[in-house]
Design a protein around this motif. Structure first.
Motif, mmCIF file in Angstrom:
data_model
loop_
_atom_site.group_PDB
_atom_site.id
_atom_site.type_symbol
_atom_site.label_atom_id
_atom_site.label_comp_id
_atom_site.label_asym_id
_atom_site.label_seq_id
_atom_site.Cartn_x
_atom_site.Cartn_y
_atom_site.Cartn_z
ATOM 1 N N LYS A 144 111.619 -30.327 6.219
ATOM 2 C CA LYS A 144 110.637 -31.454 5.477
ATOM 3 C C LYS A 144 110.925 -30.783 3.835
ATOM 4 N N THR A 145 111.446 -29.033 4.336
ATOM 5 C CA THR A 145 111.556 -29.082 2.634
ATOM 6 C C THR A 145 113.031 -30.223 2.173
ATOM 7 N N ASN A 146 113.453 -30.079 3.481
ATOM 8 C CA ASN A 146 114.859 -30.845 2.585
ATOM 9 C C ASN A 146 114.380 -32.316 2.752
ATOM 10 N N VAL A 147 114.105 -32.843 3.254
ATOM 11 C CA VAL A 147 113.047 -34.841 3.005
ATOM 12 C C VAL A 147 112.512 -34.488 1.630
ATOM 13 N N GLU A 148 111.828 -33.370 1.212
ATOM 14 C CA GLU A 148 111.183 -33.591 0.288
ATOM 15 C C GLU A 148 111.954 -33.216 -1.393
ATOM 16 N N GLN A 149 113.618 -32.339 -0.683
ATOM 17 C CA GLN A 149 114.249 -32.423 -1.971
ATOM 18 C C GLN A 149 114.750 -33.498 -2.375
ATOM 19 N N LEU A 150 115.201 -34.272 -1.224
ATOM 20 C CA LEU A 150 115.818 -35.814 -1.358
ATOM 21 C C LEU A 150 114.946 -36.420 -1.844
ATOM 22 N N ARG A 151 112.869 -36.775 -1.046
ATOM 23 C CA ARG A 151 112.145 -37.473 -2.027
ATOM 24 C C ARG A 151 112.509 -37.336 -3.249
ATOM 25 N N ALA A 152 112.264 -36.082 -4.042
ATOM 26 C CA ALA A 152 111.725 -35.531 -5.091
ATOM 27 C C ALA A 152 112.953 -35.900 -5.709
ATOM 28 N N ALA A 153 114.112 -36.468 -5.609
ATOM 29 C CA ALA A 153 115.476 -37.259 -6.214
ATOM 30 C C ALA A 153 115.458 -38.195 -6.195
ATOM 31 N N GLY A 154 114.439 -39.481 -5.426
ATOM 32 C CA GLY A 154 114.677 -40.633 -5.242
ATOM 33 C C GLY A 154 115.083 -41.068 -3.984
ATOM 34 N N LEU A 155 115.579 -40.434 -3.682
ATOM 35 C CA LEU A 155 116.542 -41.109 -2.501
ATOM 36 C C LEU A 155 115.278 -40.721 -0.883
ATOM 37 N N GLU A 156 115.638 -42.222 -0.201
ATOM 38 C CA GLU A 156 115.152 -42.595 1.152
ATOM 39 C C GLU A 156 116.387 -41.686 1.927
ATOM 40 N N THR A 157 115.298 -41.674 3.034
ATOM 41 C CA THR A 157 115.827 -40.479 4.248
ATOM 42 C C THR A 157 116.159 -41.611 5.665
ATOM 43 N N LEU A 158 116.809 -41.672 6.589
ATOM 44 C CA LEU A 158 116.775 -41.574 7.589
ATOM 45 C C LEU A 158 117.485 -40.683 8.868
ATOM 46 N N VAL A 159 116.472 -40.223 9.409
ATOM 47 C CA VAL A 159 117.176 -38.860 10.491
ATOM 48 C C VAL A 159 118.031 -39.627 11.204
ATOM 49 N N PRO A 202 110.609 -31.541 19.372
ATOM 50 C CA PRO A 202 110.197 -32.360 19.067
ATOM 51 C C PRO A 202 109.608 -31.986 17.615
ATOM 52 N N TYR A 203 109.506 -30.587 17.598
ATOM 53 C CA TYR A 203 108.426 -29.873 16.676
ATOM 54 C C TYR A 203 109.265 -30.688 15.131
ATOM 55 N N LEU A 204 111.181 -30.024 15.482
ATOM 56 C CA LEU A 204 111.292 -30.369 13.631
ATOM 57 C C LEU A 204 111.367 -31.642 14.242
ATOM 58 N N VAL A 205 111.730 -32.781 14.245
ATOM 59 C CA VAL A 205 111.204 -34.163 13.884
ATOM 60 C C VAL A 205 110.249 -34.209 13.578
ATOM 61 N N ARG A 206 108.172 -33.824 14.084
ATOM 62 C CA ARG A 206 107.283 -34.014 14.040
ATOM 63 C C ARG A 206 107.606 -33.610 11.940
ATOM 64 N N LEU A 207 107.813 -32.316 12.140
ATOM 65 C CA LEU A 207 108.199 -31.854 10.362
ATOM 66 C C LEU A 207 109.016 -33.175 9.606
ATOM 67 N N ALA A 208 109.547 -33.745 10.302
ATOM 68 C CA ALA A 208 110.395 -34.426 9.113
ATOM 69 C C ALA A 208 109.785 -35.783 9.463
ATOM 70 N N ALA A 209 109.423 -36.418 9.843
ATOM 71 C CA ALA A 209 109.119 -37.310 10.184
ATOM 72 C C ALA A 209 107.723 -37.426 9.045
ATOM 73 N N LYS A 210 106.487 -36.463 9.588
ATOM 74 C CA LYS A 210 105.680 -36.419 8.730
ATOM 75 C C LYS A 210 105.914 -35.878 7.106
ATOM 76 N N ALA A 211 107.222 -36.212 6.757
ATOM 77 C CA ALA A 211 107.725 -35.360 5.271
ATOM 78 C C ALA A 211 107.690 -37.160 4.684
ATOM 79 N N GLY A 212 107.821 -38.188 5.827
ATOM 80 C CA GLY A 212 108.214 -39.542 5.021
ATOM 81 C C GLY A 212 109.382 -39.805 4.888
ATOM 82 N N VAL A 213 109.673 -39.586 5.528
ATOM 83 C CA VAL A 213 110.978 -40.062 6.513
ATOM 84 C C VAL A 213 111.488 -42.185 6.949
ATOM 85 N N LEU A 214 112.446 -43.159 6.554
ATOM 86 C CA LEU A 214 111.513 -43.718 7.138
ATOM 87 C C LEU A 214 111.641 -44.064 8.651
ATOM 88 N N GLY A 215 112.326 -43.323 8.919
ATOM 89 C CA GLY A 215 112.597 -43.547 10.616
ATOM 90 C C GLY A 215 113.311 -42.028 11.366
#
Length: 233
Positions: free
Chosen positions: A79-94, A101-114
């Motif tokens: 979640k923190t990693n995705v938020e840092q990337l988005r704050a820098a204007g970068l989209e993320t693909l995990v 599954p919980y780590l996947v949920r954290l990343a997905a709900k933080a706003g990744v593209l997939g």
């Protein structure tokens, strides 16, 4: 191989041309595998890779997409990693083994593209990266399941210090040993454990025993899942 922070001044200037991809991955073999997959893709180029998000951001490359592994050796939260990337204007693909599954949920709900499994065929990986680099959502089974994941598995909001104590204690260490390893007083460790149990109880995820704490730590990604016995699925 890709650029590193020491070569940041020599990165090509962004402009018309291939989509520029960065990778956050601490296993060199995975980076090399992605480089090989994209080597003959004229519309994609990997311009930077790093083992952590801060190190990738320090490169200063102008990127269209970041491919992110979920479980990194620095212990950072997806979640923190995705938020840092988005704050820098970068989209993320995990790009992950999807072992937690919980780590996947954290990343997905933080706003990744997939969310994409590392075990997918090369053609599927290339197609997903191409779509994500063009700003398109990459809908996979893992991504959909993460978005619709168990609503009862709530984030309990542990502090970094509490996560350290939980991981050590739940992995089998005694409280006195946890105190020695963390530099905390024994009574402070016991206080942390009481607060950790209270937070899980408030989230509807009770952790009364040490075994319960181990289960919660695995669910939340602070400890790796137990290895299956050879030959079992």
């Amino acid at each position: 191989m890709t650029e590193n922070p020491s070569n940041a001044d020599h990165l090509p200037v962004a402009g018309p041309g291939p989509r520029r991809v960065g990778i956050v991955e601490d296993h060199e073999s995975v980076v090399m595998g992605l480089e090989a997959m994209l080597a003959d893709q004229p519309d994609l180029v990997i311009v930077a890779s790093a083992p952590t998000v801060p190190e990738l951001l320090a490169v200063g490359a102008d990127l269209d997409l970041v491919i992110l592994d979920l479980r990194l050796s620095d212990g950072s939260s997806p979640k923190t990693n995705v938020e840092q990337l988005r704050a820098a204007g970068l989209e993320t693909l995990v790009f992950t083994g999807a072992e937690n599954p919980y780590l996947v949920r954290l990343a997905a709900k933080a706003g990744v593209l997939g969310v994409l499994r590392k075990s997918e065929p090369t053609a599927t990986v290339v197609a997903a990266i191409t779509a994500a680099a063009n700003g398109e959502q990459v809908v996979t089974t893992e991504w959909a399941a993460a978005i619709d994941g168990d609503p009862g598995l709530q984030d309990v909001g542990l502090s970094p210090r509490q996560r350290d104590v939980l991981a050590l204690y739940a992995s089998g260490e005694k409280a006195a040993r946890v105190a020695s390893l963390t530099g905390l007083a024994p009574h402070t460790v016991n206080d942390y454990l009481a607060r950790i149990r209270a937070k899980y109880a408030e989230a509807g995820r009770p952790a009364r025993t040490k075994t319960d704490l181990y289960k919660r730590a695995v669910e939340d990604g602070w400890l790796p899942p137990p290895l299956l016995h050879p030959g079992r699925q």
